[in-house]
Scaffold this active site. Structure first.
Site, PDB file in Angstrom:
ATOM      1  N   ARG A  55     -26.233  40.511  16.540  1.00  0.00           N
ATOM      2  CA  ARG A  55     -27.499  41.240  16.729  1.00  0.00           C
ATOM      3  C   ARG A  55     -28.705  40.561  16.095  1.00  0.00           C
ATOM      4  O   ARG A  55     -29.810  40.711  16.564  1.00  0.00           O
ATOM      5  CB  ARG A  55     -27.376  42.640  16.117  1.00  0.00           C
ATOM      6  CG  ARG A  55     -26.550  43.575  16.960  1.00  0.00           C
ATOM      7  CD  ARG A  55     -26.148  44.781  16.173  1.00  0.00           C
ATOM      8  NE  ARG A  55     -25.049  44.433  15.255  1.00  0.00           N
ATOM      9  CZ  ARG A  55     -24.133  45.280  14.830  1.00  0.00           C
ATOM     10  NH1 ARG A  55     -24.179  46.536  15.185  1.00  0.00           N
ATOM     11  NH2 ARG A  55     -23.159  44.901  14.031  1.00  0.00           N
ATOM     12  N   ASP A 243      -4.902  48.754   3.939  1.00  0.00           N
ATOM     13  CA  ASP A 243      -5.463  47.424   3.718  1.00  0.00           C
ATOM     14  C   ASP A 243      -4.379  46.364   3.535  1.00  0.00           C
ATOM     15  O   ASP A 243      -4.525  45.234   3.998  1.00  0.00           O
ATOM     16  CB  ASP A 243      -6.362  47.475   2.458  1.00  0.00           C
ATOM     17  CG  ASP A 243      -7.159  46.197   2.274  1.00  0.00           C
ATOM     18  OD1 ASP A 243      -7.718  45.709   3.272  1.00  0.00           O
ATOM     19  OD2 ASP A 243      -7.234  45.687   1.136  1.00  0.00           O
ATOM     20  N   HIS A 248       0.176  43.065   5.665  1.00  0.00           N
ATOM     21  CA  HIS A 248       0.742  41.949   4.910  1.00  0.00           C
ATOM     22  C   HIS A 248       2.122  42.254   4.294  1.00  0.00           C
ATOM     23  O   HIS A 248       3.047  41.470   4.426  1.00  0.00           O
ATOM     24  CB  HIS A 248      -0.200  41.520   3.781  1.00  0.00           C
ATOM     25  CG  HIS A 248      -1.623  41.307   4.225  1.00  0.00           C
ATOM     26  ND1 HIS A 248      -1.949  40.758   5.443  1.00  0.00           N
ATOM     27  CD2 HIS A 248      -2.812  41.562   3.618  1.00  0.00           C
ATOM     28  CE1 HIS A 248      -3.270  40.684   5.557  1.00  0.00           C
ATOM     29  NE2 HIS A 248      -3.813  41.161   4.469  1.00  0.00           N
TER      30      HIS A 248
HETATM   31  C1  BG6 Z   1      -7.203  41.208   3.033  1.00  0.00           C
HETATM   32  C2  BG6 Z   1      -7.569  42.511   2.403  1.00  0.00           C
HETATM   33  O1  BG6 Z   1      -6.515  41.406   4.238  1.00  0.00           O
HETATM   34  O2  BG6 Z   1      -6.370  40.475   2.150  1.00  0.00           O
HETATM   35  C3  BG6 Z   1      -8.228  42.301   1.052  1.00  0.00           C
HETATM   36  O3  BG6 Z   1      -8.451  43.216   3.261  1.00  0.00           O
HETATM   37  C4  BG6 Z   1      -7.367  41.436   0.169  1.00  0.00           C
HETATM   38  O4  BG6 Z   1      -8.494  43.547   0.413  1.00  0.00           O
HETATM   39  C5  BG6 Z   1      -6.967  40.167   0.900  1.00  0.00           C
HETATM   40  O5  BG6 Z   1      -8.105  41.125  -1.003  1.00  0.00           O
HETATM   41  C6  BG6 Z   1      -5.970  39.358   0.106  1.00  0.00           C
HETATM   42  O6  BG6 Z   1      -5.752  38.131   0.745  1.00  0.00           O
HETATM   43  P1  BG6 Z   1      -5.316  36.853  -0.061  1.00  0.00           P
HETATM   44  O7  BG6 Z   1      -5.138  35.806   0.991  1.00  0.00           O
HETATM   45  O8  BG6 Z   1      -6.407  36.553  -1.037  1.00  0.00           O
HETATM   46  O9  BG6 Z   1      -4.046  37.229  -0.757  1.00  0.00           O
END
Ligand code: BG6
Length: 500
Positions: A55, A243, A248
């Site tokens: 935007r 999150d 993950h």
């Molecule tokens: C992200 C989350 O997916 O992964 C974050 O939204 C988190 O909150 C991050 O801090 C951690 O990723 P990494 O690669 O630093 O372990």
């Protein structure tokens, strides 16, 4: 570059990467440095078209400048100014709101005029914009525009529960076929995460032990020292469960627990991960409360510096009950893992940044040594250390030399950087390369995402039954409230909390 990579890179002639949300943080911190690194290592050609769609009132030159600056600020690689100029020679900015059809028509015209054959769309916007963008890509017939391939990369969060994930998926499927859709979980791009499969399936020694007969339990920890930072608006509605757990942690669990795939192809690997996710034992409402432990950080000290509590962060409600820490006990109901607890935990503002998967093997059936045992009851642990000290460690007990009869804990260590003498590459480099090359192995498939949400939904539903006014709290810089120790001590086990 090997022959296969060279061929794939040549296939990328007349290719455009279209980034929606190009003015955001993700683009400058991760995507653009990754594109530069791919070019620098000859894995993509220099005439890649990069189109930014957003935007703000920017133009091509401004976008080019922002890209160059972001490489200089965020790339971990050596900066070669000439290469920066080359890879960002074809940059186009389209200024449009995401809901304006004209913007997409302008994009379409640009892609046709430039003779583009392949298009990679990248959704780097807030998730609220996904549906609008996908609908308008469909409406302007951009999803099957060219004679080459068209793919779309979608960032997390992919929905905020099972129903919204399914709705989003339904919409995406009205515009794209599943083999065009690349749902990102950046953990899968991490070298050490990919190494879980190599360790397990390229070696003969671990797999025979990798089951309920020999494994006592598994601990998966993703600990962060950072707080919520500037992301309270998003985090307040997500918490650590959405999150980190939904994506993950469940991915790490699936890779640790899956069967050997029939082949190392996208669908074979994903078939096996989905089977694990489907076998996760659902909790009933009481089970949710017995098997999960959530908490929120208060102020404390990280690395000797005072940090504020979650409720004092900008944008957080004073009465917030969003969890910043979660520990959970999970079971996988299949023949390999029945009865073996998987303890998962993740939290912000913990004492140390650390991601690891620890396979704790069972105790010996009978102790023959009536000696002082410093190695504890169950010294045999295999730890896959994913970050920040990447490697694998096997701990066991050894006889202490000398006349004192004592067993001491010792370790066999593999350290990634030391063995290979390289800096571990950023996950996004690998993931963007794979999306451009058309390899979806490290991206999550539709049924995978919905299975993940299916399980998480059970927890969210259980929590709804138990409306709380406040959560247990832990001081920033500690491993969670005391309750979380009792949570696992009740099973006669303990958390692996390293010294800081
Ligand atoms: C992200 C989350 O997916 O992964 C974050 O939204 C988190 O909150 C991050 O801090 C951690 O990723 P990494 O690669 O630093 O372990």
């Amino acid at each position: 570059m090997n022959n296969n990579e060279q061929k794939l890179s040549e296939n990328l002639l007349n290719t455009a990467v279209v980034i929606f949300g190009v003015t955001g943080d993700l683009t400058s911190r991760k995507l653009i440095p990754a594109i530069y690194e791919l070019y620098q290592s000859d894995r993509i050609p220099n005439n890649l078209n990069i189109v930014g769609f957003a935007r703000r009132d920017w133009d091509n030159d401004h976008l080019k400048k922002i890209f160059k600056d972001s490489v200089r600020s965020y790339s971990g690689k050596e900066i070669e100014e000439e290469k920066i100029d080359q890879i960002f020679s074809n940059v186009k900015y389209i200024q449009s709101s995401f809901s304006q059809l004209e913007g997409y028509e302008q994009l379409r015209k640009y892609l046709i005029d430039e003779g583009i054959k392949n298009v990679l769309f990248y959704l780097a916007t807030p998730p609220e914009a996904y549906e609008t963008i996908i609908e308008l890509i469909g409406k302007s017939e951009l999803s099957h525009l060219t004679e080459g391939w068209t793919r779309i990369v979608i960032e997390k969060p992919y929905g905020r529960d099972l129903a919204t994930a399914k709705n989003l998926d339904k919409l995406v499927h009205t515009v794209f076929n599943e083999n065009q859709i690349y749902r990102i979980d950046h953990y899968l791009g991490k070298e050490t995460v990919q190494n879980i499969l190599v360790l397990r399936f390229a070696n003969g020694i671990f797999e025979p032990l990798w089951n309920r007969q020999y494994v006592d339990h598994i601990q998966i920890t993703v600990a962060e020292t950072v707080g919520v930072g500037t992301r309270a608006g998003y985090y307040e509605n997500s918490g650590v469960i959405r999150d980190m757990f939904q994506n993950h942690l469940l991915q790490l669990l699936a890779l640790t627990a899956m069967e050997a795939p029939v082949g190392f192809t996208a669908n074979c690997v994903r078939d096996e991960k989905v089977k694990v996710l489907r076998a996760l034992k659902p909790y009933d409402a009481k089970g949710v409360l017995d098997n999960t432990f959530r908490a929120q950080y208060t102020s404390g000290y990280i690395d000797g510096k005072k940090v504020i509590g979650y409720k004092d962060e900008d944008g957080v409600a004073r009465e917030s009950i969003t969890e910043t820490f979660l520990a959970a006990r999970l079971y996988i109901d299949n023949w390999r893992w029945s009865g073996v607890p998987f303890y998962l935990r993740s939290g912000k503002r913990l004492p140390k940044r650390m991601t690891e998967i620890a396979i704790q093997f069972k105790q010996i059936p009978l102790s023959l040594f009536n000696w002082h045992n410093m190695a504890g009851d169950a010294p045999n642990v295999l730890v896959m250390k994913l970050q920040p000290d990447e490697g694998v460690t096997l701990s066991f007990g050894a006889k202490m030399p000398g006349h004192i009869n004592q067993i001491s804990p010792v370790e066999m260590n593999f350290d990634y950087e030391e063995s290979f003498d390289i800096k571990i590459p950023e996950a996004y480099v690998r993931l963007i390369q794979d999306a451009l090359y058309g390899d979806a192995t490290l991206f999550t498939r539709s049924d995978e995402v919905t299975s993940q949400w299916g399980f998480i939904n059970g927890i969210l539903d259980g929590w709804k039954e138990d409306p709380r006014k406040y959560l247990p709290v832990y001081e920033a810089g500690t491993w969670g409230p005391p309750g979380v120790d009792f949570f696992i001590k009740g099973d006669n086990r303990h958390w692996r909390n390293p010294e800081v």
